[in-house]
Design a protein around this motif. Sequence first.
Motif, PDB file in Angstrom:
ATOM      1  N   SER A  52       0.853  -1.198   0.000  1.00 42.96           N
ATOM      2  CA  SER A  52       0.000   0.000   0.000  1.00 42.96           C
ATOM      3  C   SER A  52       0.878   1.233   0.000  1.00 42.96           C
ATOM      4  CB  SER A  52      -0.892   0.027   1.254  1.00 42.96           C
ATOM      5  OG  SER A  52      -0.098   0.228   2.413  1.00 42.96           O
ATOM      6  N   GLY A  53       0.251   2.383  -0.180  1.00 40.84           N
ATOM      7  CA  GLY A  53       0.976   3.648  -0.073  1.00 40.84           C
ATOM      8  C   GLY A  53       1.454   3.891   1.352  1.00 40.84           C
ATOM      9  N   THR A  54       0.625   3.498   2.297  1.00 38.91           N
ATOM     10  CA  THR A  54       1.015   3.631   3.706  1.00 38.91           C
ATOM     11  C   THR A  54       2.279   2.815   3.980  1.00 38.91           C
ATOM     12  OG1 THR A  54      -1.317   3.855   4.282  1.00 38.91           O
ATOM     13  CG2 THR A  54       0.195   3.334   6.077  1.00 38.91           C
ATOM     14  N   ASP A  55       2.305   1.587   3.499  1.00 41.33           N
ATOM     15  CA  ASP A  55       3.499   0.755   3.684  1.00 41.33           C
ATOM     16  C   ASP A  55       4.701   1.313   2.925  1.00 41.33           C
ATOM     17  OD1 ASP A  55       2.178  -0.914   5.365  1.00 41.33           O
ATOM     18  OD2 ASP A  55       2.413  -2.731   4.157  1.00 41.33           O
TER      19      ASP A  55
ATOM     20  N   PHE B 198       4.706   5.942  -3.367  1.00 45.05           N
ATOM     21  CA  PHE B 198       3.483   6.044  -4.173  1.00 45.05           C
ATOM     22  C   PHE B 198       2.404   5.101  -3.655  1.00 45.05           C
ATOM     23  CE2 PHE B 198       6.858   7.529  -6.894  1.00 45.05           C
ATOM     24  CZ  PHE B 198       6.279   8.557  -7.631  1.00 45.05           C
ATOM     25  N   SER B 199       1.154   5.477  -3.894  1.00 43.39           N
ATOM     26  CA  SER B 199       0.003   4.625  -3.578  1.00 43.39           C
ATOM     27  C   SER B 199      -0.734   4.284  -4.863  1.00 43.39           C
ATOM     28  CB  SER B 199      -0.960   5.367  -2.641  1.00 43.39           C
ATOM     29  OG  SER B 199      -2.207   4.695  -2.601  1.00 43.39           O
ATOM     30  N   PHE B 200      -1.220   3.046  -4.939  1.00 43.65           N
ATOM     31  CA  PHE B 200      -2.062   2.633  -6.070  1.00 43.65           C
ATOM     32  C   PHE B 200      -3.492   2.346  -5.626  1.00 43.65           C
ATOM     33  CE2 PHE B 200       2.241   0.863  -7.498  1.00 43.65           C
ATOM     34  CZ  PHE B 200       2.532   1.951  -8.306  1.00 43.65           C
TER      35      PHE B 200
ATOM     36  N   GLU C 207       9.532  11.571  -0.014  1.00 46.27           N
ATOM     37  CA  GLU C 207       8.428  12.294  -0.652  1.00 46.27           C
ATOM     38  C   GLU C 207       7.157  11.445  -0.629  1.00 46.27           C
ATOM     39  OE1 GLU C 207       9.468  14.124  -4.547  1.00 46.27           O
ATOM     40  OE2 GLU C 207      11.447  13.292  -4.162  1.00 46.27           O
ATOM     41  N   ASP C 208       6.076  12.013  -0.116  1.00 43.10           N
ATOM     42  CA  ASP C 208       4.779  11.336  -0.180  1.00 43.10           C
ATOM     43  C   ASP C 208       4.145  11.699  -1.529  1.00 43.10           C
ATOM     44  OD1 ASP C 208       2.124  10.535  -0.074  1.00 43.10           O
ATOM     45  OD2 ASP C 208       1.921  10.941   2.074  1.00 43.10           O
ATOM     46  N   CYS C 209       4.228  10.731  -2.460  1.00 45.04           N
ATOM     47  CA  CYS C 209       3.794  10.939  -3.847  1.00 45.04           C
ATOM     48  C   CYS C 209       2.432  10.317  -4.115  1.00 45.04           C
ATOM     49  CB  CYS C 209       4.816  10.316  -4.795  1.00 45.04           C
ATOM     50  SG  CYS C 209       6.511  10.870  -4.520  1.00 45.04           S
ATOM     51  N   ALA C 210       1.697   9.950  -3.051  1.00 45.26           N
ATOM     52  CA  ALA C 210       0.467   9.168  -3.205  1.00 45.26           C
ATOM     53  C   ALA C 210      -0.548   9.824  -4.138  1.00 45.26           C
ATOM     54  CB  ALA C 210      -0.165   8.918  -1.837  1.00 45.26           C
ATOM     55  N   GLN C 211      -0.531  11.163  -4.214  1.00 51.93           N
ATOM     56  CA  GLN C 211      -1.555  11.852  -5.011  1.00 51.93           C
ATOM     57  C   GLN C 211      -0.989  12.465  -6.285  1.00 51.93           C
ATOM     58  OE1 GLN C 211      -3.846  14.549  -2.584  1.00 51.93           O
ATOM     59  NE2 GLN C 211      -4.258  13.012  -1.024  1.00 51.93           N
ATOM     60  N   ALA C 212       0.236  12.113  -6.654  1.00 56.58           N
ATOM     61  CA  ALA C 212       0.864  12.957  -7.687  1.00 56.58           C
ATOM     62  C   ALA C 212       1.731  12.207  -8.691  1.00 56.58           C
ATOM     63  CB  ALA C 212       1.672  14.048  -6.997  1.00 56.58           C
TER      64      ALA C 212
ATOM     65  N   SER D 133      -8.644   5.023  -6.067  1.00 55.08           N
ATOM     66  CA  SER D 133      -9.026   6.381  -6.481  1.00 55.08           C
ATOM     67  C   SER D 133      -7.841   7.268  -6.840  1.00 55.08           C
ATOM     68  CB  SER D 133      -9.833   7.047  -5.365  1.00 55.08           C
ATOM     69  OG  SER D 133      -9.013   7.210  -4.223  1.00 55.08           O
ATOM     70  N   LYS D 134      -6.604   6.777  -6.687  1.00 57.16           N
ATOM     71  CA  LYS D 134      -5.434   7.621  -6.998  1.00 57.16           C
ATOM     72  C   LYS D 134      -5.290   7.793  -8.511  1.00 57.16           C
ATOM     73  CE  LYS D 134      -4.151   7.380  -2.592  1.00 57.16           C
ATOM     74  NZ  LYS D 134      -4.386   8.389  -1.584  1.00 57.16           N
ATOM     75  N   ASN D 135      -4.449   8.733  -8.935  1.00 54.49           N
ATOM     76  CA  ASN D 135      -4.400   9.006 -10.379  1.00 54.49           C
ATOM     77  C   ASN D 135      -3.721   7.889 -11.178  1.00 54.49           C
ATOM     78  OD1 ASN D 135      -1.905  10.046  -9.318  1.00 54.49           O
ATOM     79  ND2 ASN D 135      -1.615  11.181 -11.222  1.00 54.49           N
TER      80      ASN D 135
END
Length: 361
Positions: free
Chosen positions: A58-61, A179-181, A155-160, A184-186
């Motif tokens: 996950s993005g959190t992980d 990054f998060s997948f 860098e928290d890239c989860a939304q970008a 709902s992420k882009n």
Amino acid sequence: MIPMVDLKRQYRTIKAEIDAAVGDVLTGAQFILGPNVTALEEEVAAYHGVPCAIGVASGTDALLLALNACGVGEGDEVITTPFTFIATAEVASLLKAKPVFIDIRPDTFNMDPALVEAKITKKTKAIVPVHLFGHPADMDPLLELAARYNLKIIEDCAQAFGAVYKGRKIGTMGDCGAFSFFPSKNLAGYGDGGMIITKDEQLAATIRILRNHGSEKRYYHKMIGYNSRLDEIQAAIIRVKLKRIDAYNEGRRANARAYCAAIKAADVVLPVEAEGCRHVYHQFTLKVKNRDRLQQVLQEKGIASAVYYPVPLHRQEAFGGMSDIVLPHAEACAAQVLSLPMFPELTAEEILMISDAINHA
Ligand SMILES: *Cc1c(COP(=O)(O)O)cnc(C)c1O
């Protein structure tokens, strides 16, 4: 109802390819760390021009393993923004470190680098900037501080995914990009997933060991790790979408331009794109004083909207005991932000209808 994001619309356009990719995974029956995870890691690394990418659960992980591999632990301080999803700061607490919240810039909603140096102490180990809503954080001053004080940057890239800061892709400037997948992420799968990118081969090797119970060789464990692998089915799905990510982000940018041209209401502040930045509009977020009333009006017209985020992290019960901290911009934004429907497949007619509803609210 016009929803915040319509995943069904996107699926219809790529159904044949997604179904075939998932079918291949089922036929191949290699479900954990199989060929799609390896291929996606190579493709995401190549997209960013970095040598290493590591798929995680996950993005959190991604944030947790990156902080862990960067040596964040008990008693350390981690400088970050209060105006983000809780995961950004939660991971510091999970590692028994303390999140230190810095106020944001009211225009970009991102951490104000001018306020960071005053908060650096002997305990500070890392800075975690968030590229919130798809807008790059102001990285140059943070990179300068990190070099001067010997701090790590995650860098928290989860939304970008795909956003650009002064010619550099986000995630490639710090020690790690996370990054998060989340669906709902882009760039997203159809379930949980995440990835860490880094230029540092040593860090990458540690993260690979951490994600697999601290082992490199099966049943030989070097350290206490996690069960945090990117799922093979998710990797197969994300690979189909990765091929289209630049077009998807361009679609979001075109939609943002259409909103900006159509929204005329005097009391509404439109999102900005700072100079040298390529915003990817994971969210299209307004500021409006009478926020709750506008949300009600939109609701009555069948238009979804959402508040990201209603409570800044220093006001969250989970981080109890921060009642003495006042971060005026974060608090004002929490009271005024409203995000509108935003996804590549949103139509021009829908954008005009939503804008019209705002203009006449
Ligand atoms: C979504 C998100 C995360 C967490 O990602 P998950 O994949 O849901 O664990 C972290 N930070 C930010 C800013 C996010 O938006």
